[in-house]
Scaffold this motif. Structure first.
Motif, mmCIF file in Angstrom:
data_model
loop_
_atom_site.group_PDB
_atom_site.id
_atom_site.type_symbol
_atom_site.label_atom_id
_atom_site.label_comp_id
_atom_site.label_asym_id
_atom_site.label_seq_id
_atom_site.Cartn_x
_atom_site.Cartn_y
_atom_site.Cartn_z
ATOM 1 N N VAL A 5 -25.823 36.184 16.850
ATOM 2 C CA VAL A 5 -26.201 36.973 15.674
ATOM 3 C C VAL A 5 -25.960 38.441 16.006
ATOM 4 O O VAL A 5 -26.555 38.987 16.939
ATOM 5 N N SER A 7 -25.927 42.396 14.556
ATOM 6 C CA SER A 7 -26.397 43.315 13.533
ATOM 7 C C SER A 7 -25.577 44.595 13.657
ATOM 8 O O SER A 7 -25.588 45.234 14.707
ATOM 9 N N ARG A 46 -26.411 47.532 6.532
ATOM 10 C CA ARG A 46 -26.528 46.642 7.682
ATOM 11 C C ARG A 46 -25.736 45.376 7.368
ATOM 12 O O ARG A 46 -25.878 44.786 6.301
ATOM 13 N N THR A 48 -25.150 41.627 8.862
ATOM 14 C CA THR A 48 -25.615 40.621 9.809
ATOM 15 C C THR A 48 -24.579 39.507 9.820
ATOM 16 O O THR A 48 -24.307 38.896 8.793
ATOM 17 N N GLN A 84 -35.634 36.228 12.212
ATOM 18 C CA GLN A 84 -34.432 35.744 11.531
ATOM 19 C C GLN A 84 -34.851 34.834 10.380
ATOM 20 O O GLN A 84 -35.620 33.898 10.580
#
Length: 169
Positions: A5, A7, A46, A48, A84
């Motif tokens: 993951v 960011s 942002r 993700t 998350q």
């Protein structure tokens, strides 16, 4: 392969998402999940990204992402050190015979009914990937008619913020 993951804190500029996704595509990586939204700072967004890839190729893509002018910061979020969540809207068959059973599943997963029809319900659920997957498996026997699922949203735990770190520099 391992799921990662990322960011990314980016300037909100046209075409940036295409360039970011293109870097993964050129390497032959499949993006499992992608979510983009505004941040607490006007002009910054942002992104993700969840990608299933080995460590070394991911490091190469991360270095290339850092070279993009509008990418300000990239952080890999460890599941244990981040929150998350996914968001799902699911339309499920629910006639007079099955409605009570569907409502029981909704209650067990702390989901919400957001629309009612005589033959179906639209249900909203938010949670980690495991909860969402289990919820969908529990609804399958009733007949899922339609599904809309967000990309994973993630943010680091604790008081530190990647936005603050970027703005200080």
């Amino acid at each position: 392969m391992t799921s990662h993951v990322l960011s990314l804190l980016v300037e909100d500029k046209p075409g940036l998402l295409t360039r970011v996704a293109g870097l993964f595509a050129r390497r032959g990586f499949n993006i499992e999940s992608l979510a983009v939204g505004v941040t607490e700072v006007p002009g910054l967004s942002r992104i993700t990204v969840v990608v299933d890839v080995e460590e070394l190729p991911l490091e190469q893509v991360t270095k290339q992402l850092n070279k993009l002018i509008n990418v300000l910061k990239i952080v890999e979020l460890d599941p244990a050190a981040s929150v998350q969540r996914e968001h799902v809207l699911v339309k499920v068959r629910a006639d007079n015979q099955t409605r009570a059973n569907v409502l029981e599943v909704v209650g067990l997963f702390r989901a919400q009914i957001v629309d009612y029809a005589p033959d179906a319900l639209v249900i909203e659920v938010t949670g980690d990937t495991g909860k969402v997957d289990a919820f969908l498996r529990a609804l399958e026997p009733f007949g899922i008619k339609e599904l809309a699922q967000s990309g994973l949203l993630a943010i680091g735990r604790g008081g530190k913020s990647i936005t603050e770190r970027v703005l200080r520099n």
